[in-house]
Design an enzyme around this catalytic site. Structure first.
Site, PDB file in Angstrom:
ATOM      1  N   THR A  12       0.818  -1.219   0.000  1.00  0.00           N
ATOM      2  CA  THR A  12       0.000   0.000   0.000  1.00  0.00           C
ATOM      3  C   THR A  12       0.850   1.266   0.000  1.00  0.00           C
ATOM      4  O   THR A  12       0.524   2.245  -0.670  1.00  0.00           O
ATOM      5  CB  THR A  12      -0.899   0.004   1.253  1.00  0.00           C
ATOM      6  OG1 THR A  12      -1.782  -1.099   1.146  1.00  0.00           O
ATOM      7  CG2 THR A  12      -1.703   1.275   1.385  1.00  0.00           C
ATOM      8  N   THR A  86       1.628  -4.869   4.084  1.00  0.00           N
ATOM      9  CA  THR A  86       1.452  -5.348   5.462  1.00  0.00           C
ATOM     10  C   THR A  86       0.845  -6.759   5.528  1.00  0.00           C
ATOM     11  O   THR A  86       1.027  -7.456   6.517  1.00  0.00           O
ATOM     12  CB  THR A  86       0.546  -4.387   6.261  1.00  0.00           C
ATOM     13  OG1 THR A  86      -0.723  -4.298   5.621  1.00  0.00           O
ATOM     14  CG2 THR A  86       1.169  -3.008   6.377  1.00  0.00           C
ATOM     15  N   ASP A  87       0.138  -7.165   4.466  1.00  0.00           N
ATOM     16  CA  ASP A  87      -0.610  -8.432   4.554  1.00  0.00           C
ATOM     17  C   ASP A  87       0.283  -9.643   4.823  1.00  0.00           C
ATOM     18  O   ASP A  87      -0.075 -10.518   5.609  1.00  0.00           O
ATOM     19  CB  ASP A  87      -1.415  -8.665   3.270  1.00  0.00           C
ATOM     20  CG  ASP A  87      -2.600  -7.704   3.156  1.00  0.00           C
ATOM     21  OD1 ASP A  87      -2.960  -7.081   4.175  1.00  0.00           O
ATOM     22  OD2 ASP A  87      -3.157  -7.574   2.050  1.00  0.00           O
ATOM     23  N   LYS A 157       0.027  -9.337  12.036  1.00  0.00           N
ATOM     24  CA  LYS A 157      -0.818  -8.218  11.619  1.00  0.00           C
ATOM     25  C   LYS A 157      -2.125  -8.367  12.387  1.00  0.00           C
ATOM     26  O   LYS A 157      -2.808  -9.382  12.264  1.00  0.00           O
ATOM     27  CB  LYS A 157      -1.066  -8.241  10.109  1.00  0.00           C
ATOM     28  CG  LYS A 157      -1.956  -7.086   9.665  1.00  0.00           C
ATOM     29  CD  LYS A 157      -2.061  -6.949   8.155  1.00  0.00           C
ATOM     30  CE  LYS A 157      -3.043  -5.839   7.806  1.00  0.00           C
ATOM     31  NZ  LYS A 157      -3.152  -5.588   6.371  1.00  0.00           N
ATOM     32  N   TYR A 277      -2.873 -31.351  27.996  1.00  0.00           N
ATOM     33  CA  TYR A 277      -4.182 -32.028  27.842  1.00  0.00           C
ATOM     34  C   TYR A 277      -4.007 -33.318  27.037  1.00  0.00           C
ATOM     35  O   TYR A 277      -2.985 -33.540  26.389  1.00  0.00           O
ATOM     36  CB  TYR A 277      -5.182 -31.115  27.131  1.00  0.00           C
ATOM     37  CG  TYR A 277      -5.571 -29.898  27.929  1.00  0.00           C
ATOM     38  CD1 TYR A 277      -6.523 -29.975  28.948  1.00  0.00           C
ATOM     39  CD2 TYR A 277      -4.983 -28.675  27.668  1.00  0.00           C
ATOM     40  CE1 TYR A 277      -6.874 -28.852  29.681  1.00  0.00           C
ATOM     41  CE2 TYR A 277      -5.328 -27.545  28.393  1.00  0.00           C
ATOM     42  CZ  TYR A 277      -6.275 -27.636  29.404  1.00  0.00           C
ATOM     43  OH  TYR A 277      -6.618 -26.540  30.131  1.00  0.00           O
TER      44      TYR A 277
HETATM   45  N1  ASP Z   1      -2.693  -5.412   0.323  1.00  0.00           N
HETATM   46  C1  ASP Z   1      -1.598  -4.616   0.807  1.00  0.00           C
HETATM   47  C2  ASP Z   1      -0.333  -5.446   0.757  1.00  0.00           C
HETATM   48  O1  ASP Z   1      -0.100  -6.238   1.618  1.00  0.00           O
HETATM   49  C3  ASP Z   1      -1.877  -4.150   2.195  1.00  0.00           C
HETATM   50  C4  ASP Z   1      -0.839  -3.212   2.752  1.00  0.00           C
HETATM   51  O2  ASP Z   1       0.228  -2.999   2.245  1.00  0.00           O
HETATM   52  O3  ASP Z   1      -1.127  -2.636   3.824  1.00  0.00           O
HETATM   53  O4  ASP Z   1       0.431  -5.309  -0.170  1.00  0.00           O
END
Ligand code: ASP
Length: 329
Positions: A12, A86-87, A157, A277
């Site tokens: 982004t 960020t993804d 994230k 468990y």
């Molecule tokens: N869709 C974008 C990416 O991961 C989201 C971002 O950069 O925040 O490239």
């Protein structure tokens, strides 16, 4: 003047577009020089275009190429900044931490929630902070976001539309960039700096949920070389044959096929304790590997790395259980 390498991969941060149009990768370096000229006052910053992708397009082959590029270029720099969507940033940060053991200089990944060209963008501050972290931060793979510096293989994230998109639930920040920027020492690069760029991508992540049909899960096994099970809480999953969907046979069949299974938790905080468990104990009895408090992203990348470098079951297990790059406590 100190030298920083800035490698752009996409995200982004470097996109443009106005609603109702979709955001698309755009000419990032031109916008960077216009919107964040102060970067070039902090250091001599060389720009390198690696790719210009939405990070959903990132793949293990690209992690290997990115690691190789950093390995070749870093000797001439004081540190590097990698801009990234960020993804999948948590995956790439984890990958670089395993592919570049003994890293002697900071490699700082960053991105933003809004494009650099927009007025209320978080990109400018993240970029300036990242260059500061690459100059003064610890020599390891980190993520700089919203005034914090995190260990790269510890981040998740956690937010889609707020500026504090990342969290490091099981490891404290390595830096806080308030009025003053303060850093922790981080990892000590004891080993020789090496490039271990191979990865075996035939890995699957299976999330446990009520209703998961064991036969569907078992049908995956012939096509994969490693499995990460994202289990409940401390590493739990159904085992009762009476209630119809026991998963122990999945672990058994994986063991018979020589497929390593790593169990991590779907919970953000703390980690798995397979001895706690009945179901975890069953997984252990079938040879499963407890992933401790590793994030699912770190576990999947580490398993790909282990499978590329080790043949024997015991070696894969030892690598997964070892704290290789600060990825588990
Ligand atoms: N869709 C974008 C990416 O991961 C989201 C971002 O950069 O925040 O490239």
């Amino acid at each position: 003047m100190a030298r920083i390498l800035l490698v752009h991969t996409g995200g982004t941060l470097g996109m443009a577009g106005r609603r109702p149009e979709a955001l698309r990768p755009a000419a990032f370096f031109r916008t960077l020089r216009r919107r964040a000229p102060e970067l070039f006052e902090l250091a001599e910053v060389d720009l390198e275009l690696f790719s210009n992708l939405d990070s959903a397009e990132m793949q293990p082959e690209l992690w290997s190429r990115l690691a190789a590029l950093l390995y070749r270029r870093l000797p001439r720099y004081d540190g590097a900044v990698v801009t990234h969507g960020t993804d999948t940033l948590a995956y790439t940060a984890s990958a670089l931490s395993f592919l570049l053991p003994g890293l002697p200089k900071p490699v700082v990944l960053t991105g933003s929630q809004r494009p650099l060209g927009e007025i209320r963008s978080d990109a400018r501050l993240n970029l300036v902070d990242s260059v500061i972290c690459a100059l003064r931060g610890p020599p390891e793979v980190t993520v700089c976001f919203d005034s914090h510096l995190y260990r790269g293989n510890r981040v998740r994230k956690v937010k889609v539309a707020e500026y504090d998109a990342f969290d490091s639930p099981n490891f404290p920040p390595l830096g806080v960039l308030g009025v003053e920027a303060r850093f922790e020492p981080g990892l000590r690069p004891a080993r020789r700096f090496r490039l271990l760029e191979r990865l075996e991508p035939s890995v699957f992540v299976l999330k446990v949920f009520p209703g998961l049909e064991p036969s569907l899960a078992r049908a995956l096994l012939p096509g994969i070389k490693g499995l990460v099970v994202e289990a409940y809480g401390s590493g739990n999953f159904p085992v009762s044959p009476r209630l119809g969907r026991p998963l122990r046979p999945l672990f058994r069949e994986a063991r018979e096929r020589g497929i390593p299974v790593v169990v991590v938790s779907e919970a953000n905080r703390n980690g798995v304790d397979l001895a706690l468990y009945e179901s975890g104990a069953a997984a252990l009895a079938e040879g499963a590997i407890g992933g401790g408090d590793m994030t699912p992203a770190a576990a999947v990348v580490k398993l790909m790395h282990a499978l590329a470098y080790f043949r024997g079951r015991a070696e894969v297990r030892a690598y997964l259980e070892k704290n290789v790059a600060g990825e588990h406590s």
